[in-house]
Design a protein around this motif. Structure first.
Motif, short mmCIF file in Angstrom:
data_model
loop_
_atom_site.label_atom_id
_atom_site.label_comp_id
_atom_site.label_asym_id
_atom_site.label_seq_id
_atom_site.Cartn_x
_atom_site.Cartn_y
_atom_site.Cartn_z
N GLY A 37 -48.73 -4.07 -35.47
CA GLY A 37 -48.93 -5.25 -34.66
C GLY A 37 -47.78 -5.52 -33.71
N ILE A 38 -47.73 -6.74 -33.20
CA ILE A 38 -46.74 -7.16 -32.22
C ILE A 38 -45.89 -8.26 -32.83
CG2 ILE A 38 -46.40 -8.20 -29.94
CD1 ILE A 38 -49.13 -7.00 -29.15
N GLU A 39 -44.58 -8.12 -32.73
CA GLU A 39 -43.69 -9.11 -33.34
C GLU A 39 -42.49 -9.36 -32.43
OE1 GLU A 39 -41.28 -9.88 -37.53
OE2 GLU A 39 -43.06 -8.59 -37.48
N THR A 40 -42.08 -10.61 -32.35
CA THR A 40 -40.92 -10.98 -31.56
C THR A 40 -39.78 -11.36 -32.49
OG1 THR A 40 -42.27 -11.75 -29.70
CG2 THR A 40 -40.02 -12.59 -29.83
N ARG A 41 -38.58 -10.81 -32.23
CA ARG A 41 -37.42 -11.14 -33.06
C ARG A 41 -36.16 -11.17 -32.19
NH1 ARG A 41 -34.91 -7.22 -31.49
NH2 ARG A 41 -35.29 -5.06 -32.05
N ALA A 42 -35.19 -11.91 -32.64
CA ALA A 42 -33.90 -11.95 -31.95
C ALA A 42 -33.18 -10.63 -32.16
CB ALA A 42 -33.05 -13.10 -32.49
N GLY A 43 -32.44 -10.22 -31.15
CA GLY A 43 -31.62 -9.03 -31.30
C GLY A 43 -31.68 -8.10 -30.11
N GLN A 44 -30.66 -8.18 -29.23
CA GLN A 44 -30.45 -7.18 -28.21
C GLN A 44 -29.06 -6.58 -28.44
OE1 GLN A 44 -31.49 -8.58 -24.23
NE2 GLN A 44 -33.65 -8.71 -24.77
N THR A 45 -28.56 -5.83 -27.49
CA THR A 45 -27.38 -5.00 -27.75
C THR A 45 -26.18 -5.78 -28.28
OG1 THR A 45 -25.85 -3.38 -26.79
CG2 THR A 45 -26.67 -5.11 -25.30
N GLY A 46 -25.85 -6.92 -27.69
CA GLY A 46 -24.72 -7.70 -28.17
C GLY A 46 -24.94 -8.27 -29.55
N ASP A 47 -26.17 -8.73 -29.81
CA ASP A 47 -26.51 -9.25 -31.13
C ASP A 47 -26.34 -8.16 -32.19
OD1 ASP A 47 -27.48 -11.82 -30.11
OD2 ASP A 47 -29.22 -10.70 -29.40
N PHE A 48 -26.81 -6.94 -31.88
CA PHE A 48 -26.75 -5.86 -32.86
C PHE A 48 -25.31 -5.41 -33.11
CE2 PHE A 48 -31.35 -4.74 -31.83
CZ PHE A 48 -31.82 -5.19 -33.05
N VAL A 49 -24.50 -5.34 -32.05
CA VAL A 49 -23.09 -4.98 -32.26
C VAL A 49 -22.40 -6.04 -33.11
CG1 VAL A 49 -20.86 -4.61 -31.15
CG2 VAL A 49 -22.92 -3.59 -30.16
N ALA A 50 -22.64 -7.32 -32.78
CA ALA A 50 -22.03 -8.41 -33.55
C ALA A 50 -22.47 -8.37 -35.01
CB ALA A 50 -22.38 -9.76 -32.92
N LEU A 51 -23.76 -8.13 -35.23
CA LEU A 51 -24.27 -8.05 -36.61
C LEU A 51 -23.65 -6.87 -37.35
CD1 LEU A 51 -26.22 -8.91 -38.86
CD2 LEU A 51 -27.98 -7.51 -37.73
N GLY A 52 -23.57 -5.70 -36.68
CA GLY A 52 -23.00 -4.53 -37.31
C GLY A 52 -21.55 -4.74 -37.71
N LEU A 53 -20.76 -5.33 -36.83
CA LEU A 53 -19.35 -5.60 -37.12
C LEU A 53 -19.20 -6.60 -38.26
CD1 LEU A 53 -18.20 -5.89 -33.41
CD2 LEU A 53 -17.49 -4.08 -34.98
N HIS A 54 -20.04 -7.64 -38.22
CA HIS A 54 -19.99 -8.68 -39.24
C HIS A 54 -20.32 -8.10 -40.62
CE1 HIS A 54 -20.51 -12.63 -41.11
NE2 HIS A 54 -21.68 -12.20 -41.56
N GLU A 55 -21.35 -7.26 -40.69
CA GLU A 55 -21.75 -6.69 -41.97
C GLU A 55 -20.68 -5.74 -42.52
OE1 GLU A 55 -24.54 -7.38 -43.87
OE2 GLU A 55 -24.67 -9.03 -42.45
N LEU A 56 -19.84 -5.22 -41.64
CA LEU A 56 -18.74 -4.35 -42.07
C LEU A 56 -17.48 -5.14 -42.43
CD1 LEU A 56 -19.27 -1.43 -39.53
CD2 LEU A 56 -19.62 -1.35 -42.02
N GLY A 57 -17.60 -6.46 -42.39
CA GLY A 57 -16.51 -7.30 -42.86
C GLY A 57 -15.51 -7.72 -41.81
N LEU A 58 -15.79 -7.45 -40.53
CA LEU A 58 -14.87 -7.86 -39.47
C LEU A 58 -15.22 -9.28 -39.00
CD1 LEU A 58 -14.65 -4.59 -37.35
CD2 LEU A 58 -13.01 -5.46 -39.02
N ARG A 59 -14.19 -10.06 -38.71
CA ARG A 59 -14.39 -11.41 -38.21
C ARG A 59 -14.86 -11.31 -36.75
NH1 ARG A 59 -8.39 -13.28 -39.05
NH2 ARG A 59 -8.25 -11.23 -38.06
N THR A 60 -16.12 -11.68 -36.55
CA THR A 60 -16.78 -11.42 -35.27
C THR A 60 -17.21 -12.73 -34.62
OG1 THR A 60 -17.60 -9.35 -36.23
CG2 THR A 60 -18.63 -10.10 -34.19
#
Length: 307
Positions: A37-60
């Motif tokens: 199906g079709i789904e809308t969600r938050a997350g473009q390049t900056g969001d994904f980089v910020a999420l990736g850094l945050h999940e790795l424990g960096l203060r983002t």
């Protein structure tokens, strides 16, 4: 000087609508019946980089323009739920959005809505400077407002990284980002001669490391004048979507850099994080955590020793 933020991410906040298609390129037809199906969600390049850094424990901390609209609410909710600080600047044209067509093999084609920006869009200089002086590093998306923030960032003394995505090596729009950053990521997708482009970035700019990601072929790392191949890391589960893999690679690499690892190990971290991202469905925003990444490093190194 106190640096309370490990990484300041500028730009790249937005919303994607995911459409699964039976194949890419998609042949013309009057209509298609699609699943899941079709789904809308938050997350473009900056969001994904910020999420990736945050999940790795960096203060983002994330800084970008957002609209007062449902798409902006999705972006705000993502940051709030994940505990990632967000400084938003009002965007009159509305929050950035795109449609991603995703094929069965995980490849994607993105259609960006270019109407959600104005020529005069800017990130306030004082806000940029205040956040930059509190940060150890800044990752800059190649959006229009971020181009005008480069000088203030450099003057603040913070180190910079950027992702040029599918740059062809010729488009002058990307050059200010490429030549201002200490670490440059780029995809090989549109490059006729990746090594030549990578070396030109180093020669004309200030980059200490340039990484050209090449999908299933791995990546290429230019550092200290030496070009090396970074093998792809096999994901633990099937590949379902390549969306966000490059952003995750950047987050993994920067995690290594900010924790003092040698540049080749930084690239290994990036490869592991990028492989993980390919196992995450396009309809979700997720990233590898620090413990899982380090465990995967140990596993791969043990395997190398045994062989």
């Amino acid at each position: 000087m106190s640096r309370d933020i490990d990484v300041l991410v500028l730009g790249g906040a937005g919303v994607d609508t995911i459409v699964h298609v039976p194949e890419l390129p998609l042949p013309y037809a009057d209509s298609y019946m699609i699943r899941p199906g079709i789904e809308t969600r938050a997350g473009q390049t900056g969001d994904f980089v910020a999420l990736g850094l945050h999940e790795l424990g960096l203060r983002t901390h994330h800084l970008d323009l957002l609209g007062d609209d449902p798409e902006g609410d999705l972006v705000r909710a993502l940051h709030r739920e994940r505990g990632i600080p967000l400084t938003e600047v009002p965007q009159r044209a509305g929050t950035k959005r795109a449609v991603n067509l995703v094929g069965p093999d995980g490849r994607r084609l993105s259609l960006y809505d270019d109407s959600r920006s104005h020529e005069g869009d800017r990130l306030p200089e004082k806000t940029v400077r205040d956040l930059a002086v509190a940060s150890r590093h800044a990752h800059v998306s190649i959006t229009h407002p971020c181009a005008f923030a480069l000088q203030a960032l450099r003057e603040s003394g913070v180190t910079l990284s950027t992702d040029l995505h599918n740059w062809d090596g010729e488009n002058p729009y990307h050059e200010p980002f490429a030549y201002a950053a200490d670490v440059v990521f780029v995809s090989t997708t549109a490059l006729s001669d990746p090594e030549r482009t990578m070396r030109r970035i180093v020669e004309r700019g200030r980059a200490e490391a340039v990484v050209a990601t090449a999908g299933a072929e791995g990546a290429y790392l230019l550092a200290g004048g030496e070009l090396t191949h970074v093998p792809a890391v096999p994901p633990r589960t099937p590949v379902v979507d390549s969306n966000g893999a490059g952003d995750s690679f950047a987050a993994g690499f920067l995690f290594g850099r900010l924790t003092g690892e040698p540049v080749r190990r930084c690239a290994l971290y990036g490869a592991i994080a990028g492989a993980y991202a390919c196992t995450v469905p396009a309809t979700r925003a997720d990233a590898i955590g620090r413990d899982e990444l380090l465990a995967r490093v140990d596993e791969l190194e043990e395997k190398t020793v045994r062989n």
